[in-house]
Design an enzyme around this catalytic site. Structure first.
Site, short mmCIF file in Angstrom:
data_model
loop_
_atom_site.label_atom_id
_atom_site.label_comp_id
_atom_site.label_asym_id
_atom_site.label_seq_id
_atom_site.Cartn_x
_atom_site.Cartn_y
_atom_site.Cartn_z
N CYS A 36 0.83 -1.23 0.03
CA CYS A 36 -0.06 0.04 0.03
C CYS A 36 1.01 1.21 -0.08
CB CYS A 36 -0.99 -0.13 1.25
SG CYS A 36 -1.72 1.59 1.55
N CYS A 39 -0.07 3.82 2.71
CA CYS A 39 0.37 3.46 3.71
C CYS A 39 1.87 3.74 4.22
CB CYS A 39 0.05 2.03 4.07
SG CYS A 39 -1.41 1.44 3.95
#
Length: 113
Positions: A36, A39
């Protein structure tokens, strides 16, 4: 495992390290995954704030790929997903890689100053 005010949690220790611990200190849980990109953008900001706030909250990181039981239990449909636990329950949350100033507002809104 713990670095200052930052811990990694798993399905197996979530009850102890998040639910029970949040009855003493607010726990900010970062639900994330290695693949991600947002993230990876958010993580250093959360780390910085955990250090800056010096124990006013604990940052707990849960990798959703390795710990999908808790991700399912808390209806994590999009990451990064950050939930604030207080007194054993989710008090507030946000989704996405938001700017540091917005995270500080989020913390202050929830009594963390």
């Amino acid at each position: 495992m713990a670095k200052n005010n930052i811990i990694e949690v798993e399905d197996s220790d979530f009850e102890k390290n998040v639910i029970q611990a949040s009855k003493k200190t607010p726990i900010l849980v970062d639900f994330w995954a290695e693949w991600c990109y947002p993230c990876r953008f958010l993580s250093p900001t959360l780390d910085k704030l955990a250090d800056e706030y010096k124990g006013k909250f604990i940052l707990a990181k849960l990798n959703v790929d390795k710990n999908n039981k808790k991700a399912r239990e808390y209806d994590i449909l999009s990451i990064p997903n950050v939930k604030l636990f207080k007194n054993g329950k989710v008090a507030d949350e946000f989704v996405g890689a938001i700017p540091e100033s917005n995270i500080k507002e989020f913390l202050e809104r929830n009594g963390i100053k």
